[in-house]
Write a protein that holds these residues in place. Structure first.
Motif, PDB file in Angstrom:
ATOM      1  N   GLU A  90       0.831  -1.212   0.000  1.00 19.48           N
ATOM      2  CA  GLU A  90       0.000   0.000   0.000  1.00 19.48           C
ATOM      3  C   GLU A  90       0.863   1.258   0.000  1.00 19.48           C
ATOM      4  O   GLU A  90       0.545   2.251  -0.671  1.00 19.48           O
ATOM      5  N   LEU A  91       1.953   1.250   0.755  1.00 22.28           N
ATOM      6  CA  LEU A  91       2.842   2.412   0.789  1.00 22.28           C
ATOM      7  C   LEU A  91       3.480   2.649  -0.572  1.00 22.28           C
ATOM      8  O   LEU A  91       3.576   3.793  -1.043  1.00 22.28           O
ATOM      9  N   LYS A  92       3.932   1.574  -1.223  1.00 21.59           N
ATOM     10  CA  LYS A  92       4.545   1.714  -2.548  1.00 21.59           C
ATOM     11  C   LYS A  92       3.525   2.210  -3.566  1.00 21.59           C
ATOM     12  O   LYS A  92       3.841   3.023  -4.436  1.00 21.59           O
ATOM     13  N   TRP A  93       2.284   1.741  -3.441  1.00 18.13           N
ATOM     14  CA  TRP A  93       1.242   2.211  -4.355  1.00 18.13           C
ATOM     15  C   TRP A  93       1.008   3.706  -4.178  1.00 18.13           C
ATOM     16  O   TRP A  93       0.912   4.453  -5.160  1.00 18.13           O
ATOM     17  N   VAL A  94       0.928   4.163  -2.924  1.00 16.42           N
ATOM     18  CA  VAL A  94       0.726   5.591  -2.659  1.00 16.42           C
ATOM     19  C   VAL A  94       1.863   6.410  -3.267  1.00 16.42           C
ATOM     20  O   VAL A  94       1.644   7.442  -3.915  1.00 16.42           O
ATOM     21  N   ARG A  95       3.095   5.951  -3.061  1.00 20.03           N
ATOM     22  CA  ARG A  95       4.248   6.668  -3.599  1.00 20.03           C
ATOM     23  C   ARG A  95       4.180   6.756  -5.126  1.00 20.03           C
ATOM     24  O   ARG A  95       4.410   7.820  -5.721  1.00 20.03           O
ATOM     25  N   SER A  96       3.841   5.651  -5.777  1.00 21.37           N
ATOM     26  CA  SER A  96       3.794   5.651  -7.235  1.00 21.37           C
ATOM     27  C   SER A  96       2.636   6.502  -7.753  1.00 21.37           C
ATOM     28  O   SER A  96       2.744   7.159  -8.788  1.00 21.37           O
ATOM     29  N   PHE A  97       1.522   6.508  -7.019  1.00 17.99           N
ATOM     30  CA  PHE A  97       0.380   7.350  -7.377  1.00 17.99           C
ATOM     31  C   PHE A  97       0.787   8.823  -7.401  1.00 17.99           C
ATOM     32  O   PHE A  97       0.473   9.560  -8.345  1.00 17.99           O
ATOM     33  N   ILE A  98       1.523   9.251  -6.388  1.00 18.86           N
ATOM     34  CA  ILE A  98       1.997  10.634  -6.333  1.00 18.86           C
ATOM     35  C   ILE A  98       3.010  10.902  -7.447  1.00 18.86           C
ATOM     36  O   ILE A  98       2.922  11.910  -8.164  1.00 18.86           O
ATOM     37  N   ASP A  99       3.981  10.023  -7.620  1.00 17.89           N
ATOM     38  CA  ASP A  99       5.025  10.241  -8.620  1.00 17.89           C
ATOM     39  C   ASP A  99       4.465  10.279 -10.033  1.00 17.89           C
ATOM     40  O   ASP A  99       5.008  10.966 -10.897  1.00 17.89           O
ATOM     41  N   GLU A 100       3.404   9.556 -10.272  1.00 16.14           N
ATOM     42  CA  GLU A 100       2.844   9.529 -11.609  1.00 16.14           C
ATOM     43  C   GLU A 100       1.924  10.713 -11.890  1.00 16.14           C
ATOM     44  O   GLU A 100       1.981  11.297 -12.973  1.00 16.14           O
ATOM     45  N   SER A 101       1.059  11.076 -10.942  1.00 16.97           N
ATOM     46  CA  SER A 101      -0.041  11.977 -11.288  1.00 16.97           C
ATOM     47  C   SER A 101      -0.060  13.315 -10.561  1.00 16.97           C
ATOM     48  O   SER A 101      -0.762  14.238 -11.005  1.00 16.97           O
ATOM     49  N   TYR A 102       0.664  13.464  -9.462  1.00 13.79           N
ATOM     50  CA  TYR A 102       0.599  14.708  -8.679  1.00 13.79           C
ATOM     51  C   TYR A 102       1.142  15.866  -9.518  1.00 13.79           C
ATOM     52  O   TYR A 102       2.204  15.766 -10.141  1.00 13.79           O
ATOM     53  N   LEU A 103       0.406  16.969  -9.546  1.00 10.38           N
ATOM     54  CA  LEU A 103       0.775  18.111 -10.385  1.00 10.38           C
ATOM     55  C   LEU A 103       2.159  18.642 -10.047  1.00 10.38           C
ATOM     56  O   LEU A 103       2.929  19.027 -10.933  1.00 10.38           O
ATOM     57  N   TRP A 104       2.504  18.633  -8.753  1.00  7.35           N
ATOM     58  CA  TRP A 104       3.795  19.195  -8.311  1.00  7.35           C
ATOM     59  C   TRP A 104       4.701  18.099  -7.766  1.00  7.35           C
ATOM     60  O   TRP A 104       5.353  18.275  -6.731  1.00  7.35           O
ATOM     61  N   TYR A 105       4.766  16.956  -8.454  1.00  6.60           N
ATOM     62  CA  TYR A 105       5.527  15.806  -7.928  1.00  6.60           C
ATOM     63  C   TYR A 105       6.989  16.151  -7.711  1.00  6.60           C
ATOM     64  O   TYR A 105       7.663  15.577  -6.857  1.00  6.60           O
ATOM     65  N   ARG A 106       7.524  17.096  -8.484  1.00  4.24           N
ATOM     66  CA  ARG A 106       8.935  17.468  -8.327  1.00  4.24           C
ATOM     67  C   ARG A 106       9.195  18.227  -7.023  1.00  4.24           C
ATOM     68  O   ARG A 106      10.339  18.387  -6.613  1.00  4.24           O
ATOM     69  N   GLU A 107       8.133  18.736  -6.391  1.00  5.87           N
ATOM     70  CA  GLU A 107       8.292  19.546  -5.191  1.00  5.87           C
ATOM     71  C   GLU A 107       8.031  18.765  -3.899  1.00  5.87           C
ATOM     72  O   GLU A 107       8.037  19.345  -2.811  1.00  5.87           O
ATOM     73  N   VAL A 108       7.806  17.460  -4.007  1.00  5.40           N
ATOM     74  CA  VAL A 108       7.616  16.637  -2.816  1.00  5.40           C
ATOM     75  C   VAL A 108       8.927  16.580  -2.043  1.00  5.40           C
ATOM     76  O   VAL A 108       9.997  16.414  -2.635  1.00  5.40           O
ATOM     77  N   PRO A 109       8.912  16.761  -0.724  1.00  4.96           N
ATOM     78  CA  PRO A 109      10.160  16.776   0.055  1.00  4.96           C
ATOM     79  C   PRO A 109      10.985  15.508  -0.155  1.00  4.96           C
ATOM     80  O   PRO A 109      10.447  14.416  -0.324  1.00  4.96           O
ATOM     81  N   THR A 110      12.284  15.684  -0.121  1.00  3.93           N
ATOM     82  CA  THR A 110      13.180  14.545  -0.229  1.00  3.93           C
ATOM     83  C   THR A 110      13.374  13.898   1.148  1.00  3.93           C
ATOM     84  O   THR A 110      13.098  14.503   2.177  1.00  3.93           O
ATOM     85  N   GLY A 111      13.849  12.665   1.150  1.00  3.56           N
ATOM     86  CA  GLY A 111      14.193  12.004   2.402  1.00  3.56           C
ATOM     87  C   GLY A 111      13.048  11.353   3.125  1.00  3.56           C
ATOM     88  O   GLY A 111      13.201  10.918   4.274  1.00  3.56           O
ATOM     89  N   LEU A 112      11.864  11.273   2.504  1.00  6.79           N
ATOM     90  CA  LEU A 112      10.732  10.610   3.161  1.00  6.79           C
ATOM     91  C   LEU A 112      10.860   9.107   2.934  1.00  6.79           C
ATOM     92  O   LEU A 112      10.878   8.641   1.792  1.00  6.79           O
TER      93      LEU A 112
END
Length: 515
Positions: A90-112
């Motif tokens: 479930e965690l990996k799915w959430v991460r991939s969902f954000i990386d694929e579709s989030y409008l500002w995916y490049r601005e997600v904090p690093t190190g999470l």
């Protein structure tokens, strides 16, 4: 603490846990539309995700891989796709969902790091941009989750658990706290008990609204946001300085998004008025009926009261805009064009949403058949009553009409500032809302993250019912229509309004959704 809040308690979060004993808070909404927007490259983005780097593969392969799979069928009769999985899935799915579709995916904090999170909701909550707008607002104020069954009940059937009260409240850091009744749903437990718009809240189950202890906050929240049908609570109210005590039973209510449709006779013609509270599936049939009523009355202007409308389906917004303006200014024009992140190829980007001239046929208790021709008024001017509670799809109506040169006058306060939208995504019983697109109108404008400013700034007048021609905002709208001048009267109306109030509601009621 990592606390999963109930959907009913989510209503408090619009005020950022106003009733927390120490001032803290947390957060958590129909048929799932599916993502439908991603053709990504498989990058992990900037979030430092662990595990597979093939996020597109994770998004597809791990969907419905659940730590606690659902069984059986949904309320719509569709079998759940869930299969046995793990928390890591479930965690990996959430991460991939954000990386694929989030409008500002490049601005997600690093190190999470996924291993630091014990559930996907808490992990999702931090996977968003931390940028701030020019006015000091968070760039992303609209990142949240909701229990899928609750979201389906609300968006498709308009069903919500409560008493039928919409509250307006002071900010969480303002003392003394001020909570006042903004709306009462007709026929609801609150209406039957005699609760009225403008009533001030004093106590809940004998606990004062001023109580700042955690025990007091727990009692207040339990009474204001009941978590089960049939629960009974006592509210102590004040009306014009006199005490009013009521006992209310929480009920699953079928809310009416369109209400108080009427014609106001003025010296310069007939003005239509309607209160529109929610762009949900139920609204389609009700809006068509309202416009037919106003059309039959030969109104020459309309006051559209959207002061408490947080949005919903963009199809409904497009249909409403067409029913106001008609075919002359809208034919061949764009209502809203969607802009996605750079992982969405041009080939997979949805075509622009036009001004819809026929019903979408959204599923609801009383649906209108898809393809039914929509009535229209053919107006080149419309007046809207707005507050910071006017959000998302409601703002799209403003922007869409202005994009085809229909004059839109806003009476009240600035709108919430949300030119963004979602494809709600269900996974394992949670529906995820991450900003996936920004909408622009026919002229390419969509830069209103700080809200649309009102033509005439007037406070919400809680001393009179909505739709009353003497109520401050409607009175100002009728006056401005007649002479083009904003009233010189002060923008305060009733005791308690010296403290700015904001509508209390969950983020799931502030959305723009593609069906």
């Amino acid at each position: 603490m990592n606390i999963k809040l109930s959907p009913a308690f989510m209503a408090a979060l619009a005020a950022v846990a106003v009733l927390s004993g120490c001032g803290g808070g947390g957060g958590s909404a129909g048929t799932t539309a599916g993502n439908g927007a991603s053709t990504g490259t498989g990058s992990t983005g900037s979030g430092g995700a662990t595990g597979s780097t093939d996020t597109r593969s994770d998004y597809v392969k791990l969907a419905a891989s659940c730590q606690r799979p659902r069984s059986g069928v949904s309320a719509a009769g569709v079998r759940f796709p869930d299969r046995q999985g793990s928390l890591s899935d479930e965690l990996k799915w959430v991460r991939s969902f954000i990386d694929e579709s989030y409008l500002w995916y490049r601005e997600v904090p690093t190190g999470l790091r996924q291993e630091n999170y014990s559930n996907p909701i808490d992990y999702f909550d931090v996977l968003k941009t931390t940028a701030i707008t020019s006015s000091g607002r968070p760039k992303d104020q609209f990142h949240f989750t909701y229990a899928t069954d609750e979201w389906e009940a609300s968006s498709t059937s308009g069903i919500e658990l409560g008493y039928g009260i919409s509250w307006s409240s002071s900010a969480p850091d303002v003392f003394p706290r001020v909570w006042r009744v903004a709306l009462v749903e007709p026929g609801s437990p609150a209406a039957v008990a005699g609760v009225q718009r403008g009533d001030s809240l004093l106590t809940v189950d004998s606990v004062s609204l001023a109580d700042t202890t955690q025990a007091g906050a727990n009692t207040l929240n339990a009474g204001l946001f009941p978590q089960s049908a049939g629960s009974v609570h006592r509210l102590g109210l004040s009306r014009n300085g006199f005490p009013v005590n009521v006992q209310l039973t929480a009920t699953r209510l079928s809310l009416q998004p369109v209400a108080n449709v009427k014609v106001i006779d003025t010296p310069t013609g007939k003005v239509g008025y309607l209160l529109f509270n929610d762009h949900n599936a139920v609204a389609e049939t009700q809006l068509i009926a309202a416009i037919n009523t106003l059309k039959a009355a030969n109104v020459t202007d309309v006051v559209l009261d959207m002061r408490y409308n947080g949005g919903g389906y963009l199809n409904i917004a497009s249909e409403l805009a067409y029913m106001i303006a008609g075919p002359v200014p809208t034919a061949g024009k764009v209502f809203e064009r969607l802009q996605f992140n750079d992982k969405v190829s041009a080939a997979s980007t949805p075509p622009p949403l036009s001004f819809l001239t026929s019903a979408s046929g959204l599923a609801s208790p009383v649906p209108t058949a898809a393809g039914t021709a929509l009535p229209y008024l053919g107006l080149r001017r419309v007046t809207m009553l707005t507050t910071p509670g006017t959000c998302s799809a409601s703002e799209a109506v403003v922007n869409g009409l202005r994009g085809v040169d229909v004059e839109v006058n806003l009476i009240g306060g600035e709108t919430c500032g949300k030119p963004y939208g979602f494809y709600p995504e269900d996974n394992c019983g949670t529906t995820y809302f991450a900003v996936q697109f920004q909408g622009v109108n026919n002229k390419g404008f969509g830069d209103y993250a700080n809200g649309f400013q009102p033509t005439c700034r007037i406070s919400d007048d809680l001393s009179r019912p909505v739709g009353d021609t003497g109520e401050g905002m409607l009175s100002a709208a009728l006056s401005y229509r007649a002479n083009g001048i904003c009233p010189a009267s002060a923008s305060r109306f009733a005791a308690g309004d010296a403290t700015p109030l904001k509508l209390v509601r969950p983020l799931a009621k502030q959305v723009a959704i593609l069906k």
